[in-house]
Design an enzyme around this catalytic site. Structure first.
Site, PDB file in Angstrom:
ATOM      1  N   LYS A  67       0.842  -1.203   0.000  1.00 44.29           N
ATOM      2  CA  LYS A  67       0.000   0.000   0.000  1.00 44.29           C
ATOM      3  C   LYS A  67       0.877   1.253   0.000  1.00 44.29           C
ATOM      4  O   LYS A  67       0.648   2.195  -0.759  1.00 44.29           O
ATOM      5  CB  LYS A  67      -0.915   0.015   1.235  1.00 44.29           C
ATOM      6  N   ASN A 113     -24.338   6.472  12.625  1.00 41.32           N
ATOM      7  CA  ASN A 113     -24.406   5.352  11.666  1.00 41.32           C
ATOM      8  C   ASN A 113     -25.612   4.458  11.945  1.00 41.32           C
ATOM      9  O   ASN A 113     -26.274   3.990  11.019  1.00 41.32           O
ATOM     10  CB  ASN A 113     -23.118   4.519  11.725  1.00 41.32           C
ATOM     11  N   GLY A 129     -34.415  -1.283  -0.857  1.00 39.38           N
ATOM     12  CA  GLY A 129     -33.677  -2.113  -1.802  1.00 39.38           C
ATOM     13  C   GLY A 129     -33.134  -3.368  -1.147  1.00 39.38           C
ATOM     14  O   GLY A 129     -33.800  -4.012  -0.331  1.00 39.38           O
ATOM     15  N   CYS A 146     -18.985  -0.280   7.406  1.00 39.19           N
ATOM     16  CA  CYS A 146     -19.324   0.534   8.581  1.00 39.19           C
ATOM     17  C   CYS A 146     -20.654   0.172   9.235  1.00 39.19           C
ATOM     18  O   CYS A 146     -20.689  -0.180  10.414  1.00 39.19           O
ATOM     19  CB  CYS A 146     -19.315   1.999   8.207  1.00 39.19           C
ATOM     20  N   LYS A 190     -20.983  -3.327  11.106  1.00 42.99           N
ATOM     21  CA  LYS A 190     -20.185  -3.471  12.345  1.00 42.99           C
ATOM     22  C   LYS A 190     -20.592  -2.436  13.399  1.00 42.99           C
ATOM     23  O   LYS A 190     -20.568  -2.722  14.587  1.00 42.99           O
ATOM     24  CB  LYS A 190     -18.690  -3.426  12.037  1.00 42.99           C
ATOM     25  N   LYS A 203     -21.990  -0.493  -2.764  1.00 43.61           N
ATOM     26  CA  LYS A 203     -22.761   0.663  -3.247  1.00 43.61           C
ATOM     27  C   LYS A 203     -22.019   1.213  -4.456  1.00 43.61           C
ATOM     28  O   LYS A 203     -20.860   0.846  -4.694  1.00 43.61           O
ATOM     29  CB  LYS A 203     -22.911   1.718  -2.153  1.00 43.61           C
ATOM     30  N   ARG A 224     -16.705  -5.300   0.940  1.00 45.19           N
ATOM     31  CA  ARG A 224     -16.890  -5.771   2.320  1.00 45.19           C
ATOM     32  C   ARG A 224     -18.377  -5.709   2.690  1.00 45.19           C
ATOM     33  O   ARG A 224     -19.029  -4.703   2.459  1.00 45.19           O
ATOM     34  CB  ARG A 224     -16.057  -4.910   3.283  1.00 45.19           C
TER      35      ARG A 224
HETATM   36  C1  UGA Z   1     -21.254   5.247   6.236  1.00 46.95           C
HETATM   37  C2  UGA Z   1     -21.837   6.617   6.650  1.00 46.95           C
HETATM   38  O1  UGA Z   1     -22.740   7.082   5.648  1.00 46.95           O
HETATM   39  C3  UGA Z   1     -20.730   7.649   6.861  1.00 46.95           C
HETATM   40  O2  UGA Z   1     -21.288   8.873   7.329  1.00 46.95           O
HETATM   41  C4  UGA Z   1     -19.737   7.105   7.892  1.00 46.95           C
HETATM   42  O3  UGA Z   1     -18.671   8.012   8.137  1.00 46.95           O
HETATM   43  C5  UGA Z   1     -19.175   5.788   7.357  1.00 46.95           C
HETATM   44  O4  UGA Z   1     -20.264   4.857   7.193  1.00 46.95           O
HETATM   45  C6  UGA Z   1     -18.167   5.265   8.364  1.00 46.95           C
HETATM   46  O5  UGA Z   1     -18.563   4.941   9.476  1.00 46.95           O
HETATM   47  O6  UGA Z   1     -16.971   5.255   8.066  1.00 46.95           O
HETATM   48  P1  UGA Z   1     -20.486   4.159   3.909  1.00 46.95           P
HETATM   49  O7  UGA Z   1     -20.326   2.873   4.649  1.00 46.95           O
HETATM   50  O8  UGA Z   1     -19.400   4.572   2.983  1.00 46.95           O
HETATM   51  O9  UGA Z   1     -20.673   5.393   4.939  1.00 46.95           O
HETATM   52  O10 UGA Z   1     -21.813   4.021   3.050  1.00 46.95           O
HETATM   53  P2  UGA Z   1     -23.266   4.685   2.880  1.00 46.95           P
HETATM   54  O11 UGA Z   1     -23.255   5.558   1.681  1.00 46.95           O
HETATM   55  O12 UGA Z   1     -23.783   5.277   4.120  1.00 46.95           O
HETATM   56  O13 UGA Z   1     -24.114   3.383   2.496  1.00 46.95           O
HETATM   57  C7  UGA Z   1     -24.201   2.263   3.379  1.00 46.95           C
HETATM   58  C8  UGA Z   1     -25.122   1.211   2.818  1.00 46.95           C
HETATM   59  O14 UGA Z   1     -26.471   1.623   2.845  1.00 46.95           O
HETATM   60  C9  UGA Z   1     -24.850   0.830   1.356  1.00 46.95           C
HETATM   61  O15 UGA Z   1     -24.903  -0.571   1.255  1.00 46.95           O
HETATM   62  C10 UGA Z   1     -25.979   1.482   0.590  1.00 46.95           C
HETATM   63  O16 UGA Z   1     -26.301   0.806  -0.608  1.00 46.95           O
HETATM   64  C11 UGA Z   1     -27.109   1.397   1.595  1.00 46.95           C
HETATM   65  N1  UGA Z   1     -28.160   2.421   1.419  1.00 46.95           N
HETATM   66  C12 UGA Z   1     -27.879   3.736   1.603  1.00 46.95           C
HETATM   67  C13 UGA Z   1     -29.472   2.023   1.155  1.00 46.95           C
HETATM   68  O17 UGA Z   1     -29.770   0.821   1.003  1.00 46.95           O
HETATM   69  N2  UGA Z   1     -30.453   2.975   1.070  1.00 46.95           N
HETATM   70  C14 UGA Z   1     -30.192   4.288   1.240  1.00 46.95           C
HETATM   71  O18 UGA Z   1     -31.148   5.095   1.174  1.00 46.95           O
HETATM   72  C15 UGA Z   1     -28.871   4.687   1.504  1.00 46.95           C
END
Ligand code: UGA
Length: 458
Positions: free
Chosen positions: A35, A235, A280, A287, A290, A347, A354
């Site tokens: 890395k 979260n 969905g 994140c 866990k 996403k 993961r």
């Molecule tokens: C998430 C949080 O959004 C961040 O604010 C946080 O800092 C981060 O975790 C972390 O703890 O590090 P992330 O895991 O990158 O970020 O992803 P998200 O965009 O929040 O999506 C999480 C999951 O929810 C994905 O699988 C997405 O497809 C799903 N999702 C999201 C839905 O099924 N519906 C929605 O309306 C939004």
């Protein structure tokens, strides 16, 4: 100021690269040689829109120094950010092994005036524990909790456009110093302008919704414990919103309503809001799973009932099974052998697999003896190196995946999948049916082309 960042993952590398565009000199440490070598070449080892540009700039200016050496990173560093992963233990609690190992490693080189700022997501009480361990050796070192709110795929945008900056510590001067670093990022962001790094934010967030209020109005100073609790509860709340949307989707499906219409209307209430209210396949990634299970474990450890989050988890697990039952139902009507799955990452906008709901879905489909042809714009290398199955083929394109299949499932809503030539897809498929597991496709248009369309709660 010399700043050290321990752990060059999504959070650490993004913070380090952006910070190196301000006046600070940033030493970014990771224990993984491969890395570090990639970062030294001016690029990221994972896909994150807009990040390479900052890494390259930092490497060229000499202000971003990737390193394997704790001595080099920590000696004379004024602020040390810990950005290490905290994966789940078997019982759902967060595993703090990397944090405590890193404390052991940095301890010998810490300056007595240094600040250790913990950005990793940790259970409440961890920062105070770290403070005690470090103070056994260095009385003057101060610990700060500085939770990170960036999301993958919009990591650069989120780091530049912080809607709030949470800083917890017992020491006002330590809070002030960490806040000043965050303010330097904020000033850089104001200079760059928010349009530059918003490629993928439109998927869940409206970039227009970010209004750069005064930094002081977004800065929230609090205790270590409060700051730690902010992160895990934020979260968990976001996951709760998604599971609620999925629960209503289950009802809509049974009651003949269209969940997209229902959620659009609910979301227009400003007290509720539209973001994270998309039904969905459910939530995944490194994140939410866990952090929700971590908060359940924490609640139990202090005797608080965590039923709300247990229900949120249970609904999330049901979403994938609902899609598998839809497939089985369709197969009873006319046998389905081969299924095209579009999307493998958890996403859009990331190659991260993961806890990816599409991957769990694929595993369940393979267990039910279906043949799967999958495609993803970015995650194919990750999947091919981690998951091999005789009945799983990784296709070269969405059209290649659709070729000869009896059913197409949209599993990750990558923008390119929404704009495919579905007339062409129809000519390639054996049977023309689509499960839109993200509710993002144009149902009417697909039906006009001649597809049988099935959404989630529509
Ligand atoms: C998430 C949080 O959004 C961040 O604010 C946080 O800092 C981060 O975790 C972390 O703890 O590090 P992330 O895991 O990158 O970020 O992803 P998200 O965009 O929040 O999506 C999480 C999951 O929810 C994905 O699988 C997405 O497809 C799903 N999702 C999201 C839905 O099924 N519906 C929605 O309306 C939004």
């Amino acid at each position: 100021m010399k700043v050290a960042i321990i752990g060059a993952g999504f959070v650490g590398l993004t913070l380090g690269a952006i910070l190196s565009s301000t006046k600070h000199e940033v030493f970014c440490l990771d224990i993984d040689n491969e890395k570090i070598n990639t970062i030294k070449k001016g690029k990221s080892y994972f896909y994150e829109p807009g990040l390479d540009e900052f890494i390259e700039k930092g490497i060229n200016s000499g202000k971003l120094v990737p390193t394997l050496s704790y001595k080099q990173a920590i000696t004379d560093a004024e602020v040390i950010f810990l950005t290490l992963g905290t994966p789940s233990n078997a019982d759902g609690s967060l595993n703090l092994e990397f944090i405590y190992k890193a404390i052991d490693q940095i301890n010998p080189y810490l300056n007595n005036n240094a600040i250790v700022a913990i950005k990793s997501t940790v259970p409440v009480g961890t920062c105070r524990q770290v403070q005690t361990i470090i103070n056994n050796k260095h009385k003057g070192v101060k610990v700060v909790s500085c939770p990170e709110f960036l999301a993958e795929a919009s990591a650069v945008y989120d780091t530049l456009n912080m809607d709030r900056i949470v800083i917890g510590s017992d020491y006002p001067e330590a809070r002030k110093k960490v806040a000043s670093i965050m303010e330097d990022i904020d000033k850089l962001a104001a200079k760059i302008g928010i349009d530059s790094y918003s490629e993928y934010t439109a998927l869940y967030k409206k970039k227009e919704s970010f209004i750069r209020k005064d930094f002081s109005k977004r800065l929230l100073l609090m205790s270590l414990e409060s700051a730690e609790l902010v992160k895990v509860s934020a979260n968990s709340f976001l996951a709760t919103k998604i599971s609620f949307a999925n629960f209503i989707a289950q009802l809509a499906e049974q009651m003949g309503a269209d969940i997209n219409d229902v959620l659009a209307a609910i979301g227009m209430d400003s007290r509720i809001g539209r973001s994270n209210l998309y039904a969905g396949l459910g939530w995944g990634g490194s994140c939410f799973p866990k952090d929700v299970s971590g908060l359940i474990a924490s609640a139990k450890s202090v005797g608080v009932d965590a039923g709300i989050l247990e229900a949120v988890t249970s609904i999330n697990n049901q979403q994938i099974d609902l899609v598998v039952s839809k497939v089985n139902e369709l197969s009873k009507q006319k046998k389905i052998s081969s299924i095209a799955v579009l999307g493998l990452s958890f996403k859009p906008g990331t190659s991260d697999i993961r806890y990816s709901p599409p991957l769990t879905l694929i595993k369940k489909l393979l267990d039910s003896d279906y043949q799967v042809r999958a495609f993803d714009p970015k995650a194919i290398p990750e999947v091919s190196s981690q998951f091999v199955h005789a009945r799983l083929e990784l296709a070269n394109s969405a059209y290649d995946a659709a070729n000869g299949s009896d059913l197409l499932i949209l599993a990750t809503e990558w923008p390119e999948f929404l704009d495919l030539d579905y007339k062409r897809i129809k000519t390639l498929m054996k049977q023309t049916q689509i499960i839109d597991a993200r509710n993002r496709l144009d149902k009417q248009k697909l039906q006009e082309i001649g597809f049988s369309y099935y959404g989630i709660g529509r």
